[in-house]
Design an enzyme around this catalytic site. Structure first.
Site, mmCIF file in Angstrom:
data_model
loop_
_atom_site.group_PDB
_atom_site.id
_atom_site.type_symbol
_atom_site.label_atom_id
_atom_site.label_comp_id
_atom_site.label_asym_id
_atom_site.label_seq_id
_atom_site.Cartn_x
_atom_site.Cartn_y
_atom_site.Cartn_z
ATOM 1 N N ASP A 57 46.892 26.868 39.316
ATOM 2 C CA ASP A 57 46.268 25.868 38.444
ATOM 3 C C ASP A 57 46.840 25.923 37.039
ATOM 4 O O ASP A 57 46.421 25.172 36.164
ATOM 5 C CB ASP A 57 44.743 25.998 38.428
ATOM 6 C CG ASP A 57 44.245 27.287 37.791
ATOM 7 O OD1 ASP A 57 45.068 28.191 37.525
ATOM 8 O OD2 ASP A 57 43.023 27.399 37.573
ATOM 9 N N SER A 101 42.658 33.670 40.564
ATOM 10 C CA SER A 101 43.664 33.073 39.692
ATOM 11 C C SER A 101 44.761 34.079 39.343
ATOM 12 O O SER A 101 45.443 34.598 40.201
ATOM 13 C CB SER A 101 42.972 32.513 38.441
ATOM 14 O OG SER A 101 43.844 31.747 37.671
ATOM 15 N N ASP A 111 46.674 31.055 41.871
ATOM 16 C CA ASP A 111 46.087 29.884 42.538
ATOM 17 C C ASP A 111 46.725 28.585 42.083
ATOM 18 O O ASP A 111 46.271 27.505 42.453
ATOM 19 C CB ASP A 111 44.571 29.834 42.347
ATOM 20 C CG ASP A 111 44.153 29.504 40.928
ATOM 21 O OD1 ASP A 111 44.938 29.758 39.987
ATOM 22 O OD2 ASP A 111 43.027 29.017 40.740
#
Length: 461
Positions: free
Chosen positions: A257, A108, A255
């Site tokens: 998100d 992430s 990533d």
């Protein structure tokens, strides 16, 4: 070895904590546990179980992908390689392709030397705690593996996984007008891709919806992910928005998100404000289930006050997007998120999706004709101060009578104009003291007074 699974999969320094052998053995364990629970029913070709595997742009993702694929295939699971794709893209394709399992390799927003393994169950949802616990217990277990024709096969995805994901994202906005105008035409957007998994999908999705896109940090080399860019480093985005005269800017993490925004003046619009903008829009169109939005206890009090003023309920959870997701799934809510920029829209996604968030905010701007600065003014952020107090016995933070009395006294003095939150760290001997107040100086004073009490009462002997 300590606990493998954290709040978002298994994460650590690649080739340090997170080795190829760990990735391989963990994947074998996951395949075995899910098969025994009936979660690998064999929905692929010939009734064989199959998994999809994606990764972000870190160089370590290449060898970890090979290890995960080897583990799954050796356990009899067919594998479809998605390549570089955002976490929500892997979640979407896990569901759309009918896969029994999804795997994402990413750490992430963490720096490049780290990496992580995230398992997704059928439908693209996170594994529940009980399954993660069992996978961890069975990690490294010696067992019989399939041989001959029973071993898994490996292939790349048919067509472009990125294009499939982009089509899904664009379809969440209204269709082009009868005259052919696309929903975001006329808007100029700077998109910071964090040199990460969305470097291709992000600009493609926004452009396909009609926006003029100025991508930055969209040339990953395997080493530069999150390096001075993305949602944890907003200064380059702020400068680019002003330089290009853009209507708005968005910053993704490695990533993709999560997503934070910058208005046309270069001012940051955080996850609470984004959530407020979307909640009001969904309430107006009848898409906000039960008239309620889910947030965490770290959401700014200004967010809660704004939602109350708009007649929208707020359900709060522990910090972590998995807890937001659990509350949404349990009660059927359609919107939730965190101040950090994780925004979950269950109409369209099973996890936080930064590109989807950007598209929906842009859609709201297009429908209302209002700049993001005006839309975000629905809430006023109260000054928030966070003080970390290390070297203390965090287990007594909720039980110490003198500390509780000090907190109650400060809360009484603040009345309804602020709040206090003491939160033990999940991984360190540390207590976080968070205070919101009408002024930054006032919040700092309260936080420092309470931090002093925490040190005095909870210091480790």
């Amino acid at each position: 070895m300590g606990r493998l699974f954290g709040t978002d999969g298994v994460r650590g320094q690649a080739n340090g904590v997170l080795t190829a052998s760990l990735a391989l053995d963990l994947s074998v364990s996951a395949a075995r546990v899910l098969a025994e629970h009936g979660d690998l029913e064999g929905s692929g070709n010939g009734g064989r179980p199959f998994a999809v595997v994606g990764r972000d742009t870190r160089i370590s993702g290449e060898f970890l992908e090979a290890a995960v694929v080897a583990g799954l295939a050796s356990a009899g699971v067919d594998v479809v390689l998605l390549g570089v794709l955002p976490t929500p893209g892997v979640a979407h394709l896990t569901d759309a392709l009918g896969a029994d399992l999804g795997v994402m390799l990413s750490a992430s927003h963490n720096p490049m030397p780290d990496n992580g393994i995230k398992f997704l169950a059928r439908g693209g949802v996170k594994l529940d705690d009980a399954l993660e616990d069992e996978i961890e217990r069975r990690y490294g277990e010696v067992g019989v593996l399939p041989v001959g024709a029973a071993v898994g096969r490996v292939r790349e995805a048919h067509g472009s996984a990125v294009d499939d994901y982009v089509r899904h994202l664009v379809q969440t906005l209204p269709a082009p007008s009868p005259a052919g105008a696309r929903p975001l035409e006329g808007l100029t957007v700077v998109l910071d891709c964090a040199e990460g998994a969305a470097y291709e999908a992000g600009p493609k999705a926004l452009a396909a919806a009609g926006a003029r896109v100025v991508p930055i940090h969209a040339s990953p080399d395997g080493l530069n992910i999150n390096d001075g860019c993305g949602s944890t480093h907003l200064e380059p985005l702020r400068a680019a928005v002003v330089e290009h005269g853009a209507d708005v800017g968005f910053a993704l993490d490695g990533d993709a998100d999560r997503c934070l925004a910058v208005d046309h003046t270069g001012e940051v619009v955080d996850g609470d404000q984004i959530l407020a903008v979307l909640a009001v829009g969904m309430a107006e169109t009848g898409r906000l289930a039960h008239g309620t939005v889910v947030s965490t206890v770290m959401s700014n009090l200004g967010f809660v006050q704004a939602m109350e003023a708009a007649g929208i309920g707020v359900r709060q959870t522990k910090v972590g997007d998995r807890y937001v997701l659990e509350a949404m799934r349990r009660s059927g809510y359609t919107l939730g998120g965190e101040q950090s920029g994780h925004v979950i829209m269950s109409e369209h996604a099973t996890t936080g999706d930064g590109i989807l968030t950007a598209l929906q905010v842009l859609g709201r701007m297009a429908v209302t004709g209002s700049p993001l600065r005006d839309l975000a003014s629905v809430m006023t952020r109260l000054p928030q101060v966070l003080v970390n107090v290390p070297g203390v016995d965090k287990s007594r933070a909720d039980d110490d009578a003198a500390l509780a009395a000090a907190v109650a006294e400060e809360e009484a003095a603040l009345g309804g104009t602020g709040r206090v939150l003491l939160r033990p760290s999940g991984t360190e001997p540390l207590v976080r003291v968070m205070v919101e107040a009408p002024t930054a100086d006032g919040a700092r004073d309260v936080a420092e007074r309470l931090a002093k009490v925490v040190r005095e009462r909870l210091t480790l002997s």
